[in-house]
Enzyme design. Structure first.
Site, PDB file in Angstrom:
ATOM      1  CB  VAL A  29     -13.752 -27.798  32.671  1.00 43.83           C
ATOM      2  CG1 VAL A  29     -13.305 -28.174  34.075  1.00 43.83           C
ATOM      3  CG2 VAL A  29     -14.037 -29.048  31.853  1.00 43.83           C
ATOM      4  N   GLY A  30     -13.968 -24.723  33.119  1.00 36.90           N
ATOM      5  CA  GLY A  30     -13.596 -23.567  33.934  1.00 36.90           C
ATOM      6  C   GLY A  30     -14.793 -22.820  34.488  1.00 36.90           C
ATOM      7  NE  ARG A  62     -11.674 -14.830  21.353  1.00 37.77           N
ATOM      8  CZ  ARG A  62     -12.835 -15.293  20.890  1.00 37.77           C
ATOM      9  NH1 ARG A  62     -13.643 -14.494  20.223  1.00 37.77           N
ATOM     10  NH2 ARG A  62     -13.196 -16.539  21.088  1.00 37.77           N
ATOM     11  CE  LYS A  88      -8.107 -35.990  26.906  1.00 42.31           C
ATOM     12  NZ  LYS A  88      -8.955 -34.901  27.364  1.00 42.31           N
ATOM     13  CB  VAL A 147      -7.706 -40.437  33.780  1.00 39.72           C
ATOM     14  CG1 VAL A 147      -8.182 -41.791  33.266  1.00 39.72           C
ATOM     15  CG2 VAL A 147      -6.291 -40.159  33.297  1.00 39.72           C
ATOM     16  CD  GLU A 155     -15.033 -31.708  20.413  1.00 40.87           C
ATOM     17  OE1 GLU A 155     -15.169 -30.652  19.761  1.00 40.87           O
ATOM     18  OE2 GLU A 155     -15.028 -31.749  21.658  1.00 40.87           O
ATOM     19  CG  ASP A 164      -9.852 -38.596  25.109  1.00 38.57           C
ATOM     20  OD1 ASP A 164      -9.653 -37.471  25.606  1.00 38.57           O
ATOM     21  OD2 ASP A 164     -10.486 -39.498  25.697  1.00 38.57           O
ATOM     22  CE  LYS A 179      -9.740 -39.051  28.892  1.00 39.14           C
ATOM     23  NZ  LYS A 179     -11.104 -39.158  28.309  1.00 39.14           N
TER      24      LYS A 179
END
Lengths: 428, 428
Positions: free
Chosen positions: A11-12, A43, A102, A129, A187, A198, A202
């Site tokens: 996301v970043g 890092r 979240k 969410v 995952e 998860d 939410k």
């Protein structure tokens, strides 16, 4: 307006890209340029997806969030710590906060919201969410003049992908999970998704916003999808239902308490949520005046989540320039979260029974004993055995559980093969 | 916070009811009680749906909107005048404005927004498009960090009801319209709905918000649904499409202009908009980072529209208490609205042709002459005649129009029975 970013992962790195690529548009919309002041990472040497200027990278997140020239702190690290400590430091230092976290908001929203209130700063979290879907702002602001009765959401893309594959191809849970993993939708350790953790976080956030009360992840009744079989899916299909993992936040009939739960449920194929395919998310809201609303879109992924983060950055930047802040957490209603046993809904129950006269009468008597009223029964012979499928009228979870326990005691009941809640019908 | 209401019809009476019934909740959400200061009506004696205190009624709207104790003016009269004059007076007098008036904002948004900007006051209008669906706030705020490419909306419930009936029952347009009128979904004079005027006003407002530019109702290409036949609907169905009246706002491929149009179009039955039944509305948004989003709900009706009005009242009241105002109209992008001829999409064309060798070649040549590429052809013999159904690849509206004019000149083409745009596919 100087923006400090905590985290530069999926996301970043998209947040960085959008801040750079759309700089002119963002400046026009905010009324001032948005400048990246620094990016805190774990890092320094790691290869990254984005073209972030290496001079902006730092491993000293604590110094970054309190740096005097920083206006807005964007947290996309996730998890409880160090995210919580960093956010609290930033709030104390007078920064505006945008977060996608979240887990933190669902587990310890009280601390974070409380601090934002105390310091009069903005805390925006649209991306926490349902990713890209504008959902929290509509609930918090657009519906501020209405009374929400119920929220039904597909808020986890991984489980929706798996259930959709099971429904469309007849695959087993494990095969569908494997495919989701191969495609990057799940995952390697899928627990957080398939066990509903998860979605539960939410659900807690949605319930708090919808009902103006505080709900934490611990208040949420949670069941995952690992026990769903191909047979469950195909019998749901045969009856015109589809199985979805739903996050359900509902006011009790008397309006004095709320129930918040995450579990697989059957919904009619005609329900707007039934058409939500693959890894998409959607949230269905029932409100007193507005009626039925649905919000649909991508619930995860770098760019979609970054879109929601950027929208929040623009909002808090505008507020900062205007010297104000947006609506703060609203928990005035202070409702009780009732235990799962008090939840009222309908149930679909499958039983393997002995195929002999009087079986249905005995089974029906057990339901009646616990005040659970039966709406539909279907009986199918299979040699010595028979399968009984029953759909109940609305009943409490406690009454249904007692009924099931009683059925298991009966000699003529060989097995209770499936118990599933039925949601999204007028009468439920 | 004192609220003056202009109009006490279907929507206004629901606003009064909600202000009264939810007074405690609203006060908690705003931070101060919302009090009805007066209600301007045309005639005092009329019987009303709501329990509005007769002492609050007045026919002197002009005095009400400038009354010193009034903070917020809510306009639900509709139409251009006297709504515009009253809103302008209220803005000049420092009031915050909440309006549901799509016609005014689409025809003369420049004047009203300009005045709000000049006086630094709030002008909120969530209820003007798609009734109860929180849509304008998400576009204006949640998506402020993204780049919207396209908006496809079902924004008129009357026409969606009619087209849905035609699709599900095979009814003719006139029979479906009659049913809609009998059920109160269509007016005695249905022109504003069935000719697309209502949708065009909403399209102008949506396009302006989505693309940060000014679009007026006059910029919108508009075609209604009165020419749609039961045959059109059934042939669409046979090919896996459904016909919807769409409001489409799209950026051109080079991003320098926008096209805004309202017309019936075929969309694939797998598209999320295809499942929007009866009088429901839904708006589908394609954005660069967020991807595909959809907002679904009730587009009209007293209580749903009042829900959106109340949400705006709460927002402007909070802003007033904080001494600030929300985002103002954003038109910095200042894009050109391109003429319909430059719109690029796909087309479904039905022709009655002579059934003899070489017909398809002649028809195909006419498409090629105008650079319109054909994707699918289906030919069906019918004795002396044949029916040709063609679906094109993407082409400009001007090229398609020239092709159709050319086809009409051909001896072997007996009739061009239908020309319809195809939307909502990856390749379109």
């Amino acid at each position: 307006m100087k923006v400090a970013l905590l985290g530069c992962g999926v996301v970043g790195s998209q947040v960085v890209r959008l801040l750079q690529e759309q700089a002119d548009d963002l400046a026009a919309r905010v009324g001032a340029p948005l400048e990246l002041a620094g990016v805190a990472v774990r890092r320094l040497g790691r290869k990254r997806d984005s073209d972030v200027d290496p001079a902006l990278l730092t491993t000293d997140a604590e110094s970054l969030v309190t740096r005097e020239d920083v206006d807005i702190v964007v947290e996309v690290i996730g998890g409880i710590e160090p995210a919580r400590s960093l956010i609290l430091s930033a709030i104390s230092a007078g920064k505006s906060i945008v977060t996608a976290n979240k887990a933190l908001l669902a587990e310890d929203g009280a601390t974070v919201h409380g601090s934002a209130k105390k310091h009069g700063g903005d805390l925006y979290y649209e991306a926490s969410v349902a990713g890209a879907i504008p959902l929290l702002r509509p609930l918090r602001e657009s519906m501020a003049g209405d009374r929400v009765h119920r929220v039904l959401g597909i808020v986890n893309g991984t489980t929706n992908y798996i259930l959709d594959k099971m429904d469309s191809t007849g695959a087993s849970f494990s095969d569908a999970l494997e495919e989701a993993q191969a495609l990057g939708y799940a995952e390697a350790d899928p627990t957080a998704d398939v066990e509903g953790f998860d979605a539960a976080a939410k659900a807690a956030i949605l319930a708090g916003l919808a009902f103006h009360t505080r709900v934490t992840a611990a208040d949420v009744h949670r069941e995952g999808i690992t026990e769903i079989t191909a047979t469950d899916v195909s019998s749901a299909k045969a009856m015109g239902y589809v199985i979805k993992l739903l996050a359900i936040c509902a006011r009790s009939d008397d309006g004095r308490s709320v129930g918040v739960r995450v579990h697989p449920a059957m919904i009619p194929r005609t329900h707007p949520l039934a058409g939500v395919r693959e890894a998409y998310n959607a949230v269905f809201v029932e409100a007193e005046s507005a009626g039925q609303l649905m919000f649909y879109g991508k619930g995860a992924g770098g760019a979609p989540t970054a879109s929601a983060v950027l929208g929040d950055i623009v909002a808090v930047a505008r507020n900062r320039i205007a010297g104000t802040h947006g609506p703060q957490e609203s928990t005035y209603a202070d409702l009780v979260v009732h235990p799962m046993g008090e939840t009222v809904t309908r149930y679909h129950v499958s039983l393997d029974v002995a195929d002999k006269p009087g079986v249905l009468a005995t089974v029906a008597e057990m339901f009646a004993k616990h005040d659970v009223s039966i709406q539909i029964v279907r009986q199918e012979g299979r040699g010595d055995d028979a399968q009984l499928v029953l759909v109940t009228h609305r009943a409490s979870d406690a009454a249904l559980s007692a009924t099931i326990a009683g059925l298991r005691e009966l000699d003529i009941v060989r097995d209770v093969t499936s118990v599933m809640r039925v949601e999204g019908e007028e009468s439920s």
